[in-house]
Design an enzyme around this catalytic site. Structure first.
Site, PDB file in Angstrom:
ATOM      1  N   ASP A  35       1.003  -0.723   0.054  1.00 51.80           N
ATOM      2  CA  ASP A  35       0.196  -0.333   0.881  1.00 51.80           C
ATOM      3  C   ASP A  35       1.286   1.373   0.033  1.00 51.80           C
ATOM      4  OD1 ASP A  35      -1.626   1.876   1.162  1.00 51.80           O
ATOM      5  OD2 ASP A  35      -3.381   0.893   1.219  1.00 51.80           O
ATOM      6  N   HIS A  36       1.091   2.227  -1.339  1.00 54.71           N
ATOM      7  CA  HIS A  36       2.369   2.668  -1.389  1.00 54.71           C
ATOM      8  C   HIS A  36       2.132   4.146  -0.352  1.00 54.71           C
ATOM      9  CE1 HIS A  36      -0.687   4.964  -4.347  1.00 54.71           C
ATOM     10  NE2 HIS A  36       0.574   5.910  -3.551  1.00 54.71           N
ATOM     11  N   HIS A  48      -5.976   2.885   1.317  1.00 52.09           N
ATOM     12  CA  HIS A  48      -4.594   4.392   1.689  1.00 52.09           C
ATOM     13  C   HIS A  48      -6.059   4.861   2.574  1.00 52.09           C
ATOM     14  CE1 HIS A  48      -3.106   2.786  -2.197  1.00 52.09           C
ATOM     15  NE2 HIS A  48      -3.723   3.884  -3.229  1.00 52.09           N
TER      16      HIS A  48
HETATM   17  C1  BG6 Z   1      -3.339   4.379  -6.887  1.00 46.83           C
HETATM   18  C2  BG6 Z   1      -4.875   4.999  -7.368  1.00 46.83           C
HETATM   19  O1  BG6 Z   1      -3.152   3.876  -5.256  1.00 46.83           O
HETATM   20  O2  BG6 Z   1      -3.173   5.776  -5.752  1.00 46.83           O
HETATM   21  C3  BG6 Z   1      -4.994   6.470  -8.097  1.00 46.83           C
HETATM   22  O3  BG6 Z   1      -4.704   3.552  -7.680  1.00 46.83           O
HETATM   23  C4  BG6 Z   1      -4.330   7.593  -6.856  1.00 46.83           C
HETATM   24  O4  BG6 Z   1      -6.423   6.471  -9.001  1.00 46.83           O
HETATM   25  C5  BG6 Z   1      -2.953   6.514  -6.482  1.00 46.83           C
HETATM   26  O5  BG6 Z   1      -4.970   8.333  -8.451  1.00 46.83           O
HETATM   27  C6  BG6 Z   1      -2.999   8.478  -5.565  1.00 46.83           C
HETATM   28  O6  BG6 Z   1      -1.266   8.059  -5.627  1.00 46.83           O
HETATM   29  P1  BG6 Z   1      -0.708   9.048  -5.140  1.00 46.83           P
HETATM   30  O7  BG6 Z   1       0.764   8.455  -4.085  1.00 46.83           O
HETATM   31  O8  BG6 Z   1       0.033  10.179  -6.370  1.00 46.83           O
HETATM   32  O9  BG6 Z   1      -1.057  10.278  -3.774  1.00 46.83           O
END
Ligand code: BG6
Length: 514
Positions: free
Chosen positions: A202-203, A265
């Site tokens: 989960d980044h 997230h």
């Molecule tokens: C991803 C979603 O996991 O996270 C995307 O699938 C979203 O829809 C993105 O745009 C947002 O990540 P970050 O790191 O750019 O805020």
């Protein structure tokens, strides 16, 4: 604020939550390597780790995909992508060495022979580059391909490592589309790799400021005593994006904002801001506390869905003065689509600490600003002195800015200088950029390194993922039961449908302006 502690002892923000074991040499084997994720995130992250001297020099990257390509050709392709997407400028001499460690392996995912030759290739790399039999498999593919890949890895014995080595698998989201499919995926993964070998990414958990939430809460004595229903009025979490669906309609139109962002997230951020202190910083102690939060979330079912959740979709509008099409006009989107690109929720954590403290969460695409933040709104001071007559005195608000301009601010009341007594809110502000003078690594850098070191703290555990789906499922089900799918429209470039403002207005509150 300045960073005094750094002069005395190692900075915990730079060193990580716990002292990480040294990342070991290994082969990172990426399935689905011709895709976007590898080009935009994974290889640039690995390059940056190499450039910062964080990567063991033997680390090799084996890119597995179906198209016909050569090692040399694919290295060129990835070099170009890295030059475009890397957070630091690519230095030729570093790329030269790093690039030599990239290999391309062609196979159909269902073809067992391709895995036999992959096993030979990995054994060869162990000998030539010293990767020591360690393998980190990365599934950057759609979930319907997991079964083929994992079964074949098991067939050729790549799911097990030799004595003294390790084999791990990183699984990308989406991890299921509901509880049943998540359980099925867990079963499929578990057929080949044990839970200890499985790293569900989960980044958001790899973002510097997300990691700092636990440091803020548990490395300081000031906040924790106030962190409960006696002192906190409510919490808001916002994740806004100016971007639209960006060529991902195939996936997004079936998913929608609730599954795409909230199930993973946003719930992870909610856990970090509300969990109890873990007994120690081991992966399971931290995750034990997080899963308790998700378990304590009051389930929103049947009629309560319409009262507590607002579902929106963007129609045409303008972002930064530029006209943009509505969601239904985006390429690849069904022109009658009822998928939500925005969702706002009013949630409750039914535990001792948070009883009666609403948590408002909103996430949306094509909002006026990109930014993710958590704000903790404290109760007002007793109405006896300065705010005796003026009911308008602001609350103290602690804001954790996850991105951009990562930092923390505390809003409080101050007297305006002068001979009369006038009070205005002011802000105490900490910015990562100015306090530490060093750009934060990208989330994928931290997470890849953790996986190479065997630290699963920042990865989602099976029970967390399943609990999260059990919270999401009844909301999705109720939407399906609604005649118009409970969908409200908002113009691109606005802060979402009016109904989302009403959700808070009913409680006498308003969304914080980002
Ligand atoms: C991803 C979603 O996991 O996270 C995307 O699938 C979203 O829809 C993105 O745009 C947002 O990540 P970050 O790191 O750019 O805020």
């Amino acid at each position: 604020m300045t960073h005094i502690a750094e002069q005395i002892q190692p900075n915990p923000l730079r060193e990580g939550l716990s002292t990480r074991a040294v990342p070991q040499p290994c082969s990172v084997v990426i399935f689905g390597a011709t895709g976007d994720l590898t080009h935009r995130k994974l290889v640039p992250a690995l390059y940056n780790l190499a450039a910062d001297g964080e990567l063991a020099p033997a680390v090799s990257v084996v890119c597995v995909a179906r198209r016909d390509k050569t090692d040399e050709g694919f290295r060129k392709e990835l070099e170009e992508a890295t030059r475009k997407f890397s957070r630091q400028n690519v230095r030729d001499e570093i790329w030269k060495t790093f690039g030599q460690g990239i290999f391309y392996h062609r196979t159909e995912f269902h073809d067992l022979n391709g895995y036999k030759t992959l096993a030979d290739r990995l054994a060869q790399l162990d000998k030539e580059r010293g990767t020591r039999g360690n393998r980190l498999f990365y599934l950057a593919v759609a979930p319907d391909q997991f079964d083929d890949i994992l079964t074949n890895l098991k067939q050729v014995g790549l799911n097990r490592a030799a004595e003294g080595s390790w084999a791990r698998v990183i699984v990308e989201k989406p991890f299921g589309t509901d509880l049943d499919s998540a359980r099925e995926l867990n079963r499929v993964v578990n057929n080949s790799f044990s839970e200890q070998q499985t790293y569900r990414i989960d980044h958001f958990l790899g973002k510097e400021t997300a990691q700092n939430i636990l440091v803020l809460r548990f490395a300081n004595a000031t906040f924790e005593p106030l962190w409960n229903t006696r002192y906190i009025d409510h919490v808001q979490i916002t994740a806004g994006e100016t971007l639209g669906v960006e060529g991902r309609a195939g996936y997004y139109d079936k998913s929608g904002a609730l599954r795409d962002m909230v199930q993973n997230h946003l719930l992870q951020l909610l856990c970090l801001i509300s969990m109890e202190a873990p007994t120690d910083l081991s992966a399971d102690s931290v995750r034990d506390e997080k899963v308790k939060v998700v378990r304590s979330l009051r389930r929103i079912v049947s009629r309560a869905v319409i009262e507590n959740v607002v579902r929106g979709q963007y129609s045409s509008g303008a972002i930064n003065g530029k006209p943009v099409p509505g969601y239904r006009e985006e390429q690849g989107v069904n022109p009658q689509s009822v998928t939500e690109t925005y969702v706002a929720l009013r949630m409750h954590i039914d535990d001792w600490r948070w009883a009666d403290v609403p948590v408002y969460v909103r996430v949306g695409k094509r909002l006026p600003k990109s930014g993710t933040e958590i704000s903790v709104h404290f109760k007002k001071a007793p109405p006896v002195l300065f705010n005796k007559e003026s009911v308008t005195l602001d609350q103290n608000v602690l804001v954790v800015r996850i991105q951009p301009d990562e930092g923390i601010s505390l809003r409080m009341q101050a007297k305006i200088p002068g001979t009369s007594l006038r009070i205005e809110p002011v802000k105490m502000d900490f910015h990562y950029g100015t306090s530490f003078g060093k750009p934060s690594p990208e989330a994928y850098e931290r997470l890849l390194l953790d996986a190479m070191s065997g630290d699963a703290t920042l990865f989602a555990r099976r029970d967390e993922v399943e609990e999260a789906w059990s919270f999401i499922d009844p909301i999705e089900q109720e939407w399906q039961n609604q005649k118009d799918k409970a969908l409200y429209f908002y113009s691109a470039g606005s802060w979402g449908p009016d109904e989302a403002d009403e959700l808070l207005a009913r409680d006498g509150r308003a969304w914080r302006r980002l």
